[in-house]
Design an enzyme around this catalytic site. Structure first.
Site, PDB file in Angstrom:
ATOM      1  N   ASP A 305       0.852  -1.190   0.000  1.00  0.00           N
ATOM      2  CA  ASP A 305       0.000   0.000   0.000  1.00  0.00           C
ATOM      3  C   ASP A 305       0.886   1.237   0.000  1.00  0.00           C
ATOM      4  O   ASP A 305       2.006   1.209   0.496  1.00  0.00           O
ATOM      5  CB  ASP A 305      -0.883   0.027   1.252  1.00  0.00           C
ATOM      6  CG  ASP A 305      -2.065  -0.922   1.111  1.00  0.00           C
ATOM      7  OD1 ASP A 305      -2.565  -1.069  -0.010  1.00  0.00           O
ATOM      8  OD2 ASP A 305      -2.455  -1.511   2.126  1.00  0.00           O
ATOM      9  N   ASP A 342      -8.927  24.153  12.523  1.00  0.00           N
ATOM     10  CA  ASP A 342      -8.971  22.874  11.800  1.00  0.00           C
ATOM     11  C   ASP A 342      -8.042  21.898  12.522  1.00  0.00           C
ATOM     12  O   ASP A 342      -6.822  22.071  12.531  1.00  0.00           O
ATOM     13  CB  ASP A 342      -8.515  23.089  10.350  1.00  0.00           C
ATOM     14  CG  ASP A 342      -8.691  21.832   9.496  1.00  0.00           C
ATOM     15  OD1 ASP A 342      -8.894  20.745  10.079  1.00  0.00           O
ATOM     16  OD2 ASP A 342      -8.606  21.939   8.260  1.00  0.00           O
ATOM     17  N   PHE A 372     -15.476  20.069   7.556  1.00  0.00           N
ATOM     18  CA  PHE A 372     -15.500  19.248   6.347  1.00  0.00           C
ATOM     19  C   PHE A 372     -16.524  18.127   6.525  1.00  0.00           C
ATOM     20  O   PHE A 372     -16.614  17.518   7.588  1.00  0.00           O
ATOM     21  CB  PHE A 372     -14.116  18.640   6.089  1.00  0.00           C
ATOM     22  CG  PHE A 372     -14.077  17.711   4.893  1.00  0.00           C
ATOM     23  CD1 PHE A 372     -13.822  18.220   3.638  1.00  0.00           C
ATOM     24  CD2 PHE A 372     -14.303  16.350   5.030  1.00  0.00           C
ATOM     25  CE1 PHE A 372     -13.788  17.384   2.529  1.00  0.00           C
ATOM     26  CE2 PHE A 372     -14.273  15.502   3.934  1.00  0.00           C
ATOM     27  CZ  PHE A 372     -14.014  16.023   2.678  1.00  0.00           C
ATOM     28  N   ALA A 374     -18.872  14.919   4.035  1.00  0.00           N
ATOM     29  CA  ALA A 374     -18.946  14.222   2.746  1.00  0.00           C
ATOM     30  C   ALA A 374     -19.853  14.935   1.754  1.00  0.00           C
ATOM     31  O   ALA A 374     -19.735  14.736   0.540  1.00  0.00           O
ATOM     32  CB  ALA A 374     -19.445  12.791   2.964  1.00  0.00           C
ATOM     33  N   GLN A 375     -20.780  15.778   2.252  1.00  0.00           N
ATOM     34  CA  GLN A 375     -21.711  16.453   1.351  1.00  0.00           C
ATOM     35  C   GLN A 375     -21.056  17.658   0.664  1.00  0.00           C
ATOM     36  O   GLN A 375     -21.085  17.784  -0.569  1.00  0.00           O
ATOM     37  CB  GLN A 375     -22.966  16.906   2.117  1.00  0.00           C
ATOM     38  CG  GLN A 375     -23.940  15.780   2.454  1.00  0.00           C
ATOM     39  CD  GLN A 375     -23.409  14.882   3.562  1.00  0.00           C
ATOM     40  OE1 GLN A 375     -22.806  15.364   4.511  1.00  0.00           O
ATOM     41  NE2 GLN A 375     -23.617  13.580   3.409  1.00  0.00           N
ATOM     42  N   ASP A 518      -8.931  -5.752   2.975  1.00  0.00           N
ATOM     43  CA  ASP A 518      -7.667  -6.360   2.548  1.00  0.00           C
ATOM     44  C   ASP A 518      -7.670  -7.878   2.730  1.00  0.00           C
ATOM     45  O   ASP A 518      -6.782  -8.565   2.212  1.00  0.00           O
ATOM     46  CB  ASP A 518      -6.496  -5.788   3.362  1.00  0.00           C
ATOM     47  CG  ASP A 518      -6.211  -4.337   3.022  1.00  0.00           C
ATOM     48  OD1 ASP A 518      -6.370  -3.978   1.841  1.00  0.00           O
ATOM     49  OD2 ASP A 518      -5.841  -3.576   3.924  1.00  0.00           O
TER      50      ASP A 518
END
Length: 681
Positions: A305, A342, A372, A374-375, A518
């Site tokens: 990764d 923030d 912040f 997701a929309q 995973d």
């Protein structure tokens, strides 16, 4: 896992090994190692001949010599058993430390009606819900379904720093025997009594659960074939010698057989396998099978990764890029104001970078913080004077400015692409209807990785990076890290396809992972290394578990696996090469009695046939303990191509294996001949 147990042999391990070496003389145990079992049969024959020297038509004067051969064979068996016992003793010493953490105690069971019941932790069943509060031990392996707490896992990992465990996500898995330090956790039990991760660890490090690896089995079969072949040859010699009316003592034939068969590697083979798993365990990695360790040595492709493995995973502010017509100071001030409250790593890094440039702002200017989500996919602040500052992805801010009726600067997309091409993340900043510029968030490649990947390339191992980044960013990171390839915009199913593609070409594939998504890829890989901090599904699917949860450790694990293969191959080469010198010592001495012309092959000029045979046997015995440190620590692995590695080890252990016995047997022969002369043998 205690990290203090680093000495090769401690007093406790030595005591355990000595006791175990004598217990292993039991024929029921010795038969598992056919080569050494043949030596034990020879020991029994010479022991009988020491008591009854005329049993097979021998001479009573042979008694003393038979006793000496019997003693040397006994020491040979003892040293071989001692080698394996030391390897097992080191594992038992680790297991003893782990067992201190495994105690039966009371657990708080949550019943279906919500009431609590205190019962023995050993009585918990799969699916039970338990409540563990601060200061209490987690009763068994499970998954956090409610709460978040700091957990002390030092009993398992050896690390004193506590870790966070919480419901949901990839850090919800907990291990029995660890301690909750703060708050509380509500845990769903996932395993039954005696099946916990700690129980498995104890069984593995003790060696009770160790199974022989495919290569070890193949080598064992070779040793059996060689041993049985030489047994047939020596047994068939007896009637031939009788036919020639030559009196050749039976003890001589036993000595010949012991020197012909590969006793050195036969005595060390199990110890090498146990020590291989032990080295992985001491590296704070639990190998759930010996095959997994061995497969590490054969790895052709490593799939890693990006985030947390190749890069640090924290995107930190590195530079501010203003668009045309905007003062840079105005951009930096807006970036600082939008990030003062923030709490994300990105936000904190923006404040740090602006502060280093000499900028300061007052939090009292801020009226409202836009978090912040997701929309809206952006964050920012509204100031008391009505100013609105936003920062977010290029596409998001572009739509936001369009809705506000603002204009998109002509050079904005160019600056965004410039940052993306550098492997960074562009964060666009706006003030009201105006776009001010872009913040360059950089995900830094871990130092030293490029050199380590170069070493892997020398070994013929291909490295592939899996990342959800776009192809441009992925290509930049891959180039900076020195990787052979990458899979951009990678989804869980893409990892499985990549593994299958490599395996279809006959390659051995290793990968790391920690999340439930995973698990399928970890199960598909030949070497799947799950992080201890990861989910139960990931740990269940993998065949190795890293207690330190350090994804880059896969590089060292590959070196340990290769070291195991090299150690076994080197000591096998040394053992086979030893036999050449022993043939020149014992065959001329023995057959010169039948054919005096054979004396010409006595190139070592050993004193007498008796001293030559005994010297070869003594060397055969003492070489085993001299090689124990190499078997335990392993032959040091050096990154180079297979052909060069083969030539190097043939030079050291092949040629060295031929020369050492010639010198050793000659040196041993001098006092041996003198001693036999005193005894009149």
């Amino acid at each position: 896992m205690s990290k203090k147990q680093n000495k090769l042999i401690t007093k406790e391990i030595l005591n355990t090994a000595i006791k175990g070496a004598f217990l292993k003389f039991d024929p029921r145990f010795m038969v598992k190692n056919p080569t050494m079992f043949i030596v034990e049969i020879g020991f029994m024959i010479t022991l009988i001949l020491s008591l009854f020297p005329t049993l097979f038509g021998g001479d009573d004067q042979e008694r003393i010599y038979n006793i000496l051969i019997t003693l040397v064979l006994f020491i040979t068996l003892l040293f071989a058993n001692f080698a394996e016992s030391i390897a097992e003793g080191r594992g038992k010493a680790q297991a003893a430390t782990l067992k201190q953490s495994k105690k039966d105690f009371k657990a708080r069971l949550i019943k279906n009606d919500g009431s609590e019941e205190m019962l023995s932790a050993s009585k918990l069943k799969i699916g039970d819900i338990v409540l563990v509060q601060a200061g209490e031990l987690i009763p068994n392996d499970g998954e956090v379904i409610e709460g978040a707490a700091s957990v002390d896992e030092s009993a398992i990992t050896g690390e004193s720093a506590p870790v966070m465990r919480e419901a949901g996500g990839d850090f919800s898995s907990v291990t029995g025997g660890t301690t909750v330090l703060t708050d509380f956790l509500k845990i769903k039990i996932l395993v039954g009594a005696g099946e916990s991760f700690l129980d498995k660890m104890i069984g593995l490090v003790e060696g009770a659960a160790r199974q022989k690896t495919p290569n070890e089995i193949a080598l064992n079969i070779l040793l059996i074939v060689l041993s049985l072949s030489f047994l047939v040859v020596v047994v068939s010699l007896y009637p031939f010698i009788q036919f020639l009316n030559v009196n050749l003592p039976i003890s001589w034939l036993v000595a010949l057989l012991v020197c012909l068969i590969p006793t050195t590697i036969g005595g060390l083979l199990s110890a090498i396998g146990i020590a291989g798993m032990d080295r992985v365990t001491r590296f704070n990695v639990i190998a759930l099978s010996g095959k997994a360790v061995e497969s590490c040595g054969d790895v052709d492709t490593m799939i890693l990764d990006k985030t947390g493995t190749i890069t640090f995973g924290n995107r930190l502010a590195d530079e501010f890029y203003e668009v045309e017509g905007i003062d840079k100071n105005k951009l930096i001030r807006a970036c600082l104001l939008s990030s003062l409250k923030d709490e994300t790593p990105e936000g904190k890094s923006i404040v740090t970078l602006a502060s280093k440039m000499g900028f300061q702002c007052n939090q009292e200017e801020i009226k409202e913080v836009i978090e912040f989500n997701a929309q809206n996919r952006m964050s920012g602040v509204n100031l008391k004077d009505g100013t609105q500052i936003r920062k977010g992805a290029f596409d998001t801010i572009k739509v936001y400015i369009d809705e506000m009726g603002g204009e998109i600067p002509s050079d904005l997309e160019e600056k965004v692409m410039q940052i993306s091409n550098l492997g960074g993340t562009p964060l666009v900043v706006s003030q009201n209807k105006e776009i001010l510029g872009v913040i360059y968030l950089k995900d830094t490649v871990k130092p030293g990785l490029k050199e380590r990947f170069a070493k892997l390339r020398k070994m013929g191992i291909k490295t592939l990076m899996c990342t959800g980044d776009n192809p441009l960013t992925a290509a930049t990171i891959a180039k900076e890290a020195g990787l052979d390839g990458f899979i951009a915009e990678c989804k869980p199913e893409d990892k499985i396809e990549a593994i299958k593609k490599e395996q279809a070409e006959g390659k051995i594939v290793a990968m790391t992972g920690d999340g439930t998504n995973d698990a399928p890829a970890l199960a598909q890989a030949d070497v799947g290394i799950a992080m201890n901090s990861g989910t139960a599904a990931a740990k269940e699917a993998a065949n190795m578990i890293d207690l330190d949860s350090n994804p880059t450790k896969i590089l060292e694990i590959v070196e340990i696996g290769k070291g195991l293969l090299i150690t076994r191959g080197s000591l096998t080469t040394f053992s086979m090469a030893n036999d050449i010198a022993k043939y020149f010592a014992i065959l001329p001495a023995m057959f010169s009695v039948v054919l005096p012309q054979m004396q010409i092959l006595n190139i070592m000029h050993l004193a007498t046939p008796q001293s030559a045979i005994l010297s070869a046997l003594i060397f055969n015995a003492i070489i085993i303990p001299l090689l124990i440190p190499i078997a335990m620590r392993g032959v040091k692995f050096r990154p180079m191509k297979s052909e060069m590695l083969l030539l190097r080890n043939l030079g050291i252990y092949g040629i060295g294996g031929i020369i050492a016995p010639f010198i050793g047997i000659k040196i041993i022969d001098i006092p041996t001949a003198w001693f036999l002369g005193i005894l009149g043998v």
